[in-house]
Design an enzyme around this catalytic site. Structure first.
Site, PDB file in Angstrom:
ATOM      1  CE  LYS A  22      -1.506   1.737   3.779  1.00 26.55           C
ATOM      2  NZ  LYS A  22      -1.652   2.913   4.155  1.00 26.55           N
ATOM      3  CG  ASN A  23       2.719   2.271   3.117  1.00 21.74           C
ATOM      4  OD1 ASN A  23       1.196   2.907   3.427  1.00 21.74           O
ATOM      5  ND2 ASN A  23       3.084   2.757   4.833  1.00 21.74           N
ATOM      6  NE  ARG A  93      -1.057  13.176   8.085  1.00 19.95           N
ATOM      7  CZ  ARG A  93       0.683  13.064   7.360  1.00 19.95           C
ATOM      8  NH1 ARG A  93       1.002  12.603   6.272  1.00 19.95           N
ATOM      9  NH2 ARG A  93       1.179  13.869   7.269  1.00 19.95           N
ATOM     10  CB  CYS A 117      -4.784  10.348  11.623  1.00 21.88           C
ATOM     11  SG  CYS A 117      -3.109   9.586  11.259  1.00 21.88           S
ATOM     12  NE  ARG A 122       0.484  10.348   9.717  1.00 24.46           N
ATOM     13  CZ  ARG A 122       0.413   9.178   9.573  1.00 24.46           C
ATOM     14  NH1 ARG A 122      -0.353   9.064   9.513  1.00 24.46           N
ATOM     15  NH2 ARG A 122       0.959   8.946   8.578  1.00 24.46           N
ATOM     16  N   PRO A 123       2.192  16.592  10.857  1.00 20.75           N
ATOM     17  CG  PRO A 123       3.624  17.753  11.803  1.00 20.75           C
ATOM     18  CD  PRO A 123       2.762  16.465  12.070  1.00 20.75           C
ATOM     19  CB  VAL A 124       2.550  18.423   5.598  1.00 19.73           C
ATOM     20  CG1 VAL A 124       2.051  17.392   5.401  1.00 19.73           C
ATOM     21  CG2 VAL A 124       1.735  19.999   5.679  1.00 19.73           C
ATOM     22  CG  ASP A 305       3.008   1.552   9.062  1.00 20.34           C
ATOM     23  OD1 ASP A 305       2.472   2.325  10.132  1.00 20.34           O
ATOM     24  OD2 ASP A 305       3.422   1.800   8.374  1.00 20.34           O
ATOM     25  NE  ARG A 398      -6.484   4.304   6.002  1.00 21.61           N
ATOM     26  CZ  ARG A 398      -5.928   4.684   7.335  1.00 21.61           C
ATOM     27  NH1 ARG A 398      -6.161   4.800   7.708  1.00 21.61           N
ATOM     28  NH2 ARG A 398      -4.358   5.062   6.133  1.00 21.61           N
TER      29      ARG A 398
HETATM   30  C1  UD1 Z   1       5.157   6.773   6.720  1.00 19.16           C
HETATM   31  C2  UD1 Z   1       4.193   5.379   5.983  1.00 19.16           C
HETATM   32  C3  UD1 Z   1       2.997   5.347   7.440  1.00 19.16           C
HETATM   33  C4  UD1 Z   1       4.598   4.751   7.785  1.00 19.16           C
HETATM   34  C5  UD1 Z   1       5.424   6.459   8.411  1.00 19.16           C
HETATM   35  C6  UD1 Z   1       6.997   5.998   9.617  1.00 19.16           C
HETATM   36  C7  UD1 Z   1       3.121   6.027   3.394  1.00 19.16           C
HETATM   37  C8  UD1 Z   1       1.281   6.524   3.148  1.00 19.16           C
HETATM   38  N1  UD1 Z   1       2.672   6.041   5.137  1.00 19.16           N
HETATM   39  O1  UD1 Z   1       4.050   7.486   6.844  1.00 19.16           O
HETATM   40  O2  UD1 Z   1       2.590   3.980   7.439  1.00 19.16           O
HETATM   41  O3  UD1 Z   1       3.820   4.878   9.465  1.00 19.16           O
HETATM   42  O4  UD1 Z   1       5.897   7.151   6.886  1.00 19.16           O
HETATM   43  O5  UD1 Z   1       7.382   4.843   8.318  1.00 19.16           O
HETATM   44  O6  UD1 Z   1       3.547   5.851   3.302  1.00 19.16           O
HETATM   45  N2  UD1 Z   1       6.514  14.591  10.213  1.00 19.16           N
HETATM   46  C9  UD1 Z   1       6.783  16.000  10.361  1.00 19.16           C
HETATM   47  N3  UD1 Z   1       6.677  16.864   9.761  1.00 19.16           N
HETATM   48  C10 UD1 Z   1       6.605  16.719   8.164  1.00 19.16           C
HETATM   49  C11 UD1 Z   1       6.506  15.558   8.344  1.00 19.16           C
HETATM   50  C12 UD1 Z   1       6.098  14.252   8.757  1.00 19.16           C
HETATM   51  O7  UD1 Z   1       6.828  16.741  11.920  1.00 19.16           O
HETATM   52  O8  UD1 Z   1       6.189  17.993   7.780  1.00 19.16           O
HETATM   53  C13 UD1 Z   1       6.947  13.911  11.667  1.00 19.16           C
HETATM   54  C14 UD1 Z   1       5.930  13.377  11.632  1.00 19.16           C
HETATM   55  O9  UD1 Z   1       5.083  13.443  12.319  1.00 19.16           O
HETATM   56  C15 UD1 Z   1       5.839  11.800  12.277  1.00 19.16           C
HETATM   57  C16 UD1 Z   1       7.417  11.564  11.941  1.00 19.16           C
HETATM   58  O10 UD1 Z   1       7.713  12.732  11.540  1.00 19.16           O
HETATM   59  O11 UD1 Z   1       6.258  11.231  13.681  1.00 19.16           O
HETATM   60  C17 UD1 Z   1       6.811  10.158  10.698  1.00 19.16           C
HETATM   61  O12 UD1 Z   1       6.522  10.856   9.509  1.00 19.16           O
HETATM   62  P1  UD1 Z   1       6.588  10.596   8.219  1.00 19.16           P
HETATM   63  O13 UD1 Z   1       8.061   9.983   7.691  1.00 19.16           O
HETATM   64  O14 UD1 Z   1       6.642  11.406   7.294  1.00 19.16           O
HETATM   65  O15 UD1 Z   1       5.924   9.426   8.145  1.00 19.16           O
HETATM   66  P2  UD1 Z   1       4.670   9.313   6.044  1.00 19.16           P
HETATM   67  O16 UD1 Z   1       5.268   9.686   5.885  1.00 19.16           O
HETATM   68  O17 UD1 Z   1       3.188   9.853   6.554  1.00 19.16           O
END
Ligand code: UD1
Length: 427
Positions: A22-23, A93, A117, A122-124, A305, A398
């Site tokens: 999926k990811n 997301r 979520c 989960r900020p960007v 995960d 999902r």
């Molecule tokens: C992806 C996976 C998810 C997995 C995660 C960590 C997908 C679709 N999802 O999620 O299943 O649990 O990797 O292995 O691939 N963070 C920030 N700012 C940002 C981005 C991230 O602070 O701009 C933080 C997040 O809140 C979290 C950490 O970084 O605490 C890791 O997040 P991230 O690696 O970005 O996970 P996702 O890509 O959302």
């Protein structure tokens, strides 16, 4: 399917094949925004999240069809719209990942902020900072992120954290940037390598995926391709733990053993026999499980995960285990439910202290998120008596393709009851 009923105590035995990841599928489908012409992507799992990203692509003007057997056909004529719909991005997301490829393609993208979520806020910010460093202007308006750039410029970028999503966003955005982009402290997850392989097959120049530094040499355009997605390592891991927790013997096929190495080591510490072949993993539980400590980390560390599923196993492993979650701030949502099943777990900050119990007992429990749902299914398989898991539909569908059917094929007593309509009273 609203709820699942599991009658615990059956040892799972047999062979089972893992579905596509999926990811890996989600960012690769987002990356088709960058390609011209026709593409066929195979081994795509039939999941709610995949349907959501396909709907996002359609809303952008890309023709996307899901065919039986996990093939997705994409036709991209190049006239891509720049606005991603609110109701889809806030539903899932990962749809935010379209921001990089839309910006690269159009010089302008308007994508809603995805929101948090169940497992964290989960900020960007890391995605956005990376786009700014490539020369994009960013502003927020009415809940949307609006990014613009006449021509993105290759730069040296250092990520504050090796975020999986941000690494993917920046790779996709840099594909058409002028010159070379060097991204440091990137995520090294197998899904990043799959995205890079996909882009390279389509004509991109991405190197270093799987290491801490990725280089992207900008190109003019990408063309349509055929591509096969890697197997889902989280599903493989969940099935491995299902064999271990029931004391069964399961061959997990169509898997990449290297992708689940951190779990393999932990299962061996716990006393589970794990034998790997080229593309299969044989897991044999002997019922004698012992405690161990685990800390979640970015790949190749232990994956967040699989943390909830492993904690179900440790809940019935003799001794005291400490599980520390370092990736997400709220990933212990399954703990109160496991406690209702008789687990002895205490949460202290980012860690949980698990005192293994002899047996869990079936109970009525509720699911908060995808992997918590998987953890409760595993606990139910090992528990004495019947476990009823409510609110399962949104979460398990999902993220796991045919998990219930796969467990049934291994002899697990798990089913989704259909409610009988009440008979009219004629008296
Ligand atoms: C992806 C996976 C998810 C997995 C995660 C960590 C997908 C679709 N999802 O999620 O299943 O649990 O990797 O292995 O691939 N963070 C920030 N700012 C940002 C981005 C991230 O602070 O701009 C933080 C997040 O809140 C979290 C950490 O970084 O605490 C890791 O997040 P991230 O690696 O970005 O996970 P996702 O890509 O959302």
């Amino acid at each position: 399917m609203k709820r699942l009923v599991i009658k615990g105590g059956k040892k799972l035995t047999g062979e089972v094949a893992v579905s596509g990841s999926k990811n890996a599928a989600l960012p690769i489908l987002a990356a088709t925004i960058l390609l011209n012409g026709e593409s066929t992507i195979s081994n795509i799992p039939n999941l709610l999240d995949v349907i959501t990203i396909l709907r996002v692509l359609k809303s952008l003007g890309i023709r996307a069809e899901y065919h039986a057997g996990g093939k997705v056909k994409i036709w991209n004529t190049g006239s891509v719209k720049h606005v991603a719909p609110y109701e889809l991005v806030t539903k899932m997301r990962a749809s935010f990942f379209v921001i990089g490829p839309i910006l690269a393609r159009k010089g302008l993208a308007k994508v809603p902020l995805p929101g948090g979520c169940a497992i964290g806020s989960r900020p960007v910010n890391i995605h956005i900072k990376g786009l700014e460093q490539l020369g994009a202007s960013v502003r927020m308006e009415h809940g949307f992120v609006i990014v613009t750039a006449n021509q993105l410029q290759g730069k040296r970028i250092y990520l504050d954290f090796p975020s999986v999503g941000a690494t993917e966003t920046i790779i996709m955005a840099a594909t058409f940037a002028k010159g070379k982009t060097i991204i440091e402290n990137v995520a090294r997850e197998p899904e990043i390598i799959d995205l890079a392989n996909f882009l390279n097959k389509a004509g991109a120049k991405v190197s270093g995926a799987g290491t801490e530094v990725i280089e992207v040499e900008g190109v003019e355009s990408l063309h349509g391709i055929d591509y096969e997605i890697i197997p889902d390592r989280v599903e493989a891991g969940t099935l491995m733990i299902a064999a271990a927790i029931t004391g069964g013997e399961v061959k997990v096929k169509k898997a990449i053993p290297k992708h689940v190495e951190a779990l393999t080591r932990k299962l061996q510490d716990i006393g589970v026999s794990v034998k790997v072949d080229q593309d299969s993993i044989l897991v044999k539980g002997n019922g004698k499980l012992k405690a161990t400590d685990v800390k979640t980390l970015p790949y190749p560390g232990f994956p967040t995960d699989i943390q909830p599923q492993l904690s179900s196993l440790l809940a019935v492993s003799k001794g005291t285990s400490v599980v520390t979650e370092t990736i997400f701030e709220n990933r212990f949502m399954h703990v109160p439910e496991l406690k209702r099943m008789g687990a002895d777990i205490k949460i202290e900050g980012k860690s949980m202290i698990i005192h293994g119990v002899e047996k869990l007992s079936g109970a009525q429990v509720r699911v908060s998120d995808l992997r918590a749902g998987a953890a409760l299914v595993l606990a139910g398989l090992a528990a004495e008596g019947e476990t009823e898991i409510d609110d399962i539909d949104r979460h398990l569908i999902r993220g796991y393709e045919n998990l219930v059917e796969k467990i049934q094929s291994l002899g697990g007593d798990i089913f989704a009851p259909t409610k009988k309509p009440a008979l009219p009273n004629n008296s």
